[in-house]
Design a protein around this motif. Sequence first.
Motif, PDB file in Angstrom:
ATOM      1  N   TYR A 447     -18.598  -4.609 -23.209  1.00  0.00           N
ATOM      2  CA  TYR A 447     -17.839  -3.740 -22.313  1.00  0.00           C
ATOM      3  C   TYR A 447     -18.156  -4.088 -20.864  1.00  0.00           C
ATOM      4  CZ  TYR A 447     -17.241  -1.086 -26.597  1.00  0.00           C
ATOM      5  OH  TYR A 447     -16.942  -0.728 -27.888  1.00  0.00           O
ATOM      6  N   ARG A 448     -17.222  -3.701 -19.998  1.00  0.00           N
ATOM      7  CA  ARG A 448     -17.393  -3.977 -18.569  1.00  0.00           C
ATOM      8  C   ARG A 448     -16.673  -2.923 -17.749  1.00  0.00           C
ATOM      9  NH1 ARG A 448     -14.206  -6.368 -14.671  1.00  0.00           N
ATOM     10  NH2 ARG A 448     -15.358  -7.273 -12.912  1.00  0.00           N
ATOM     11  N   LEU A 449     -17.341  -2.443 -16.718  1.00  0.00           N
ATOM     12  CA  LEU A 449     -16.705  -1.586 -15.723  1.00  0.00           C
ATOM     13  C   LEU A 449     -16.182  -2.461 -14.596  1.00  0.00           C
ATOM     14  CD1 LEU A 449     -19.399   1.234 -15.438  1.00  0.00           C
ATOM     15  CD2 LEU A 449     -17.098   1.545 -16.346  1.00  0.00           C
ATOM     16  N   HIS A 450     -14.911  -2.279 -14.223  1.00  0.00           N
ATOM     17  CA  HIS A 450     -14.392  -2.971 -13.051  1.00  0.00           C
ATOM     18  C   HIS A 450     -15.303  -2.664 -11.858  1.00  0.00           C
ATOM     19  CE1 HIS A 450     -11.796  -3.506  -9.500  1.00  0.00           C
ATOM     20  NE2 HIS A 450     -11.156  -4.409 -10.218  1.00  0.00           N
ATOM     21  N   ASP A 451     -15.440  -3.624 -10.938  1.00  0.00           N
ATOM     22  CA  ASP A 451     -16.371  -3.461  -9.826  1.00  0.00           C
ATOM     23  C   ASP A 451     -16.157  -2.158  -9.079  1.00  0.00           C
ATOM     24  OD1 ASP A 451     -17.432  -5.869 -10.483  1.00  0.00           O
ATOM     25  OD2 ASP A 451     -16.488  -6.999  -8.854  1.00  0.00           O
ATOM     26  N   LEU A 452     -14.883  -1.838  -8.775  1.00  0.00           N
ATOM     27  CA  LEU A 452     -14.607  -0.612  -8.026  1.00  0.00           C
ATOM     28  C   LEU A 452     -14.847   0.627  -8.881  1.00  0.00           C
ATOM     29  CD1 LEU A 452     -11.393  -1.647  -6.042  1.00  0.00           C
ATOM     30  CD2 LEU A 452     -13.745  -1.485  -5.195  1.00  0.00           C
ATOM     31  N   VAL A 453     -14.587   0.524 -10.176  1.00  0.00           N
ATOM     32  CA  VAL A 453     -14.863   1.653 -11.075  1.00  0.00           C
ATOM     33  C   VAL A 453     -16.368   1.887 -11.158  1.00  0.00           C
ATOM     34  CG1 VAL A 453     -14.681   2.477 -13.451  1.00  0.00           C
ATOM     35  CG2 VAL A 453     -12.746   1.297 -12.399  1.00  0.00           C
ATOM     36  N   HIS A 454     -17.141   0.800 -11.263  1.00  0.00           N
ATOM     37  CA  HIS A 454     -18.600   0.949 -11.303  1.00  0.00           C
ATOM     38  C   HIS A 454     -19.112   1.563 -10.003  1.00  0.00           C
ATOM     39  CE1 HIS A 454     -22.858  -0.700 -11.309  1.00  0.00           C
ATOM     40  NE2 HIS A 454     -22.804   0.062 -12.384  1.00  0.00           N
ATOM     41  N   ALA A 455     -18.571   1.091  -8.866  1.00  0.00           N
ATOM     42  CA  ALA A 455     -18.978   1.672  -7.583  1.00  0.00           C
ATOM     43  C   ALA A 455     -18.630   3.150  -7.514  1.00  0.00           C
ATOM     44  CB  ALA A 455     -18.306   0.913  -6.441  1.00  0.00           C
ATOM     45  N   HIS A 456     -17.455   3.519  -8.033  1.00  0.00           N
ATOM     46  CA  HIS A 456     -17.044   4.924  -8.021  1.00  0.00           C
ATOM     47  C   HIS A 456     -17.933   5.759  -8.923  1.00  0.00           C
ATOM     48  CE1 HIS A 456     -14.648   8.296  -9.764  1.00  0.00           C
ATOM     49  NE2 HIS A 456     -14.387   8.513  -8.491  1.00  0.00           N
ATOM     50  N   ALA A 457     -18.172   5.274 -10.142  1.00  0.00           N
ATOM     51  CA  ALA A 457     -18.998   6.030 -11.085  1.00  0.00           C
ATOM     52  C   ALA A 457     -20.412   6.216 -10.547  1.00  0.00           C
ATOM     53  CB  ALA A 457     -19.019   5.331 -12.439  1.00  0.00           C
TER      54      ALA A 457
END
Length: 480
Positions: A447-457
Amino acid sequence: MSQADEENGGVGSMYPGAGMSMGELLRTWRRRALLTQEQLAERAGLNVRTVRRLENDGLLRPRTTSVLLLAKALDLDGAERAALNAVARDRPADHAAHRPADHAADARPWTVPRQLPADVAVPGVREREAAFVASRTTQAVVFVTGMAGTGKTVLAVHAAHRLAPHFPDGQLFVDLHGHAQATAPVDPGDALARVLRTLGVPAEHVPWHLDDRAALYRSVLADRRLLIVLDDAADEHQLHPLLPATPGCRVIVTSRHRLTCPGDARILSLDTLPLTEAVSLFVRTAGCALDATFGGDPAVTSACALDAPSGGDPAVTSACASETPPDVLAEIVRRCGLLPLAIRLAAARLQAHPSWNARHLLDRLTTDRLAELAAGHQSVTGALNRSYERLPPDQQRAYRLLGAAPHSSFTLGTAAVLLNTTPARASRLLDHLVHAHLLQEPAPGRYRLHDLVHAHASTLRPPHGARPAVRVRCRTASLT
C-alpha cells in the motif's frame, strides 16, 4: 371486431391500437374504464379541456408527461402504454404535410436543457481519457473515479461537450454534492424531483415516493436522447435511482469512491498526471505557454517561461526558455504530487503574485506545500478534509495512524502493527481507504499513501497518546 378485440377495449391483440388515432385510443380506453372525460381529467390531474382536445385529435404534440399521466389513470398494461406512446410520437409526422412551413420546425413543449458547465480542460491533458469517455462505442454508463483533485469533473464536462451534438434532447448536469463543503449529499428523491421539473413534469405531478419518482423519471426518458452528467456521487443508494433504463441516454458519473457498477457500465480510474502533461497543465494555467523544446529533464518535452508574457515571438520564447529551466518546472509539479488540483492552485498562486518567479514558488512549496496549495475557496487540504470527514470513525482513526508513520509505503503486515490490530481487520480497513481513493494498492498486499495525502494525514491529530505508540510500532515493524 373480434370477441378478443372487444375484450381488449377495441384494441387489436396483436398490436394494441393498430390503425387507430390517439383520440380513438383514449376514447376507447376511457369508456372501458367507465369514466367520463371529467373523471379521467381529475384522476390524471389534467385539465378537462386537455382531455377533450386529445380525444378530438386536436393536439399535434401532446406532452410526454400528459401521456404518462393518462396511461397511469387508465391503468394501461405494457403493450397499451407502448401503443399510446407510439401514436403520440407519430402524430407530428402524420400531420407534417398539413402544417404551415413556418411551423415545420420541432416545437417541443418543454425547454431543452443545456446544463453543462464551461469546458475548462487544457489541450493535451487527459486526451486519451477524454477520448475513452466520449467514444460513441463506450457503454451507456461510464464511471470516472479517483482521489480528490484528479480532475474528474473537468474530464467529465470536457467529454460531455464532445458528446453533446449527438444528444438533441439536451444535457443534464446534476451536482450530487457527495463531498461538498458544509453541504450534505443530495437526497436522491430531491435530485429526481429537480430533474423531473427540468424535463417538463409539473411540480404537482411529481410523485412523493422515491421509487415512484424513479419510475416516472425512467418513463420520461424512455423516448428521449439525453446526455446526463452525475457529478460527485456519494454512494450507490444516491446514484442508482438516477440511472436511465433505456439505451438512448448516455450517463457520465464522477465519484471519489469505487462504486458498484450496474450492468455493463465501464469504469475509468484516474491517477495523477504523467510528468509532461503535468508541466503542460501548469504552464498553460499560469498563462504563458511556449512551443520550445527543452533539454534538462528528458521527461519534460515542453515548458513555459512564467516570468514573461507569451506572444509566439521566437525571441521572446528563447528569452523565456533561458529564465525558467525545465528542471524547475518539473520539480514544481512533482511538489504538487502531479495532482491536477494542486497544479492549478500552484499556478494560481503564481498568477496572484506578479513579483514571484518559478524558483520562488518552488522554494515555498518545499517548505510547507499544503499551506501554499490554496487559492480562494479551494485548497488541497480542504478537498482531502472532505474525503476524510465522510469516513466512519474507525476508518478515520486508521487514516490518522497511517499518517503518523514516517513512511508513506507499507505492507499489510506493517499496517496491522501500526493499527494495532489483526491482519484480517487491517486488510478490511485498508480496503475501505482504497475504495475511498485515500490509499493506493500498487501491488497485492502493498500500500501507498499519495505524498499529499500522507502530508494531510500527518497534520491530523492521532488518537490520544497514539503518536509515541506509533513510533514504537514503527521500530517494531522496521520502518525507522
